[in-house]
Design an enzyme around this catalytic site. Sequence first.
Site, PDB file in Angstrom:
ATOM      1  N   ASP A  94       0.857  -1.190   0.000  1.00 48.63           N
ATOM      2  CA  ASP A  94       0.000   0.000   0.000  1.00 48.63           C
ATOM      3  C   ASP A  94       0.892   1.238   0.000  1.00 48.63           C
ATOM      4  OD1 ASP A  94      -2.231  -1.569   0.058  1.00 48.63           O
ATOM      5  OD2 ASP A  94      -2.701  -1.225   2.169  1.00 48.63           O
ATOM      6  N   HIS A 291     -39.600   1.820  27.340  1.00 45.65           N
ATOM      7  CA  HIS A 291     -38.700   1.035  26.486  1.00 45.65           C
ATOM      8  C   HIS A 291     -38.696  -0.422  26.933  1.00 45.65           C
ATOM      9  CE1 HIS A 291     -36.191   4.261  24.390  1.00 45.65           C
ATOM     10  NE2 HIS A 291     -37.142   4.908  25.026  1.00 45.65           N
TER      11      HIS A 291
END
Length: 390
Positions: A94, A291
Amino acid sequence: MSLERFSIIESTLREGEQFVGASFTTAQKAEIARQLDAFGVECIELTSPLASPQSFEDARTIAALDLSTKVLTHTRCRIEDAQRAIDTGVDGVDVVIGTSSMLRRFSHGKEIEEIIDMACQVVSYVLDQGLEVRFSTEDSFRSRREDLFDIYAAVDAIGVNRVGIADTVGVATPRQVYELVGELRERVDCDIEFHGHNDAGCAIANAFEALEAGATHVDTTILGIGERNGITPLGGLIARLYATSPSLVAKYDLPLLRQLDVTVAQMVGVDIPFNNYITGITAFTHKAGIHAKAILNNPETYEILDPQAFGLTRYVSIAHRLTGWNAIKNRAEQLGLVLSDETLKTITGHIKVLADEKPISLDDVDGLLRRWANGHRDTASASESLGAEL
Ligand code: HCA
Ligand code: CU
């Protein structure tokens, strides 16, 4: 859009080593590489073998491991560096060079024409040796677009495998990433990689937008570690992709993510943040009564990620003033206690009053439920305990 066929370039052993707390031993690098391989990332990226003698040896060691993941090393844009990288036995190189006016002025002092020459020389050199090569432009979002496209077109024309866009300083917005990658997608045939820093909190969104715009590869690190506050975290990218469609990340062994986070956190001397994607201690914790009720009926009401897919469990917090009687009822059932709905509502009222006075624990709630289930029989003997206050 290449969401269906993207690859992860996991850079914990390169960008991650640039995190201030990181100084991996050879054994630690091998451990991270093995865990990433087991998780299933397509590529891992190593520090340039020119960084230090040990970095060279470690690259050789990792390249020699029996891994399915591709092993890449990072290098500067120089033939000598590429040669040294190839000597380690890795699968690919790279290559990176700065293209912004700032980097050109304050770092390497090169003109774009020179950069293109060097890039083409190094890229063809690596290709001639039979290895995969990527060419990336550091600080892409503060580089002139025409310069970037000239460079990418030149390396694409000679057969580079991949070009990389790097948001080195974390300045890009998701829309900018989408536009740049989209335009690049039209101009080159090779693969496109995105590397994004997180200075302004956009690293995950930027990586995702890069993929939506046609990028084929995304760089990540475990917990996002890297220079400054790091880059796109592996777990965060996985969370984002899973939320779009679990099928996108079905190729990875998701339950191994937690161990990866734990391992690297320990090695670099940090805690996993409480609010970390997927593996943070509160990532699957629900609190408010409204919830909790819905979660108990159907978890998808408040969860876009299924904790089980990651080998984790959800937790419903009930010992606090926001609790609700459905959650308390569920707890009573877990404890095998039989209580009427009316009684459970009364107990819930007591819990709220107590929690207004001082923090309470799950043990306190359990104690209360047990005493009510036993018809207050043992209240006297528990005079010190919370329930006795009622
Ligand atoms: C660096 C720069 C880099 C390279 C990214 C890439 C960046 O710290 O060496 O190779 O694509 O952020 O620009 O990490
Ligand atoms: Cu970087």
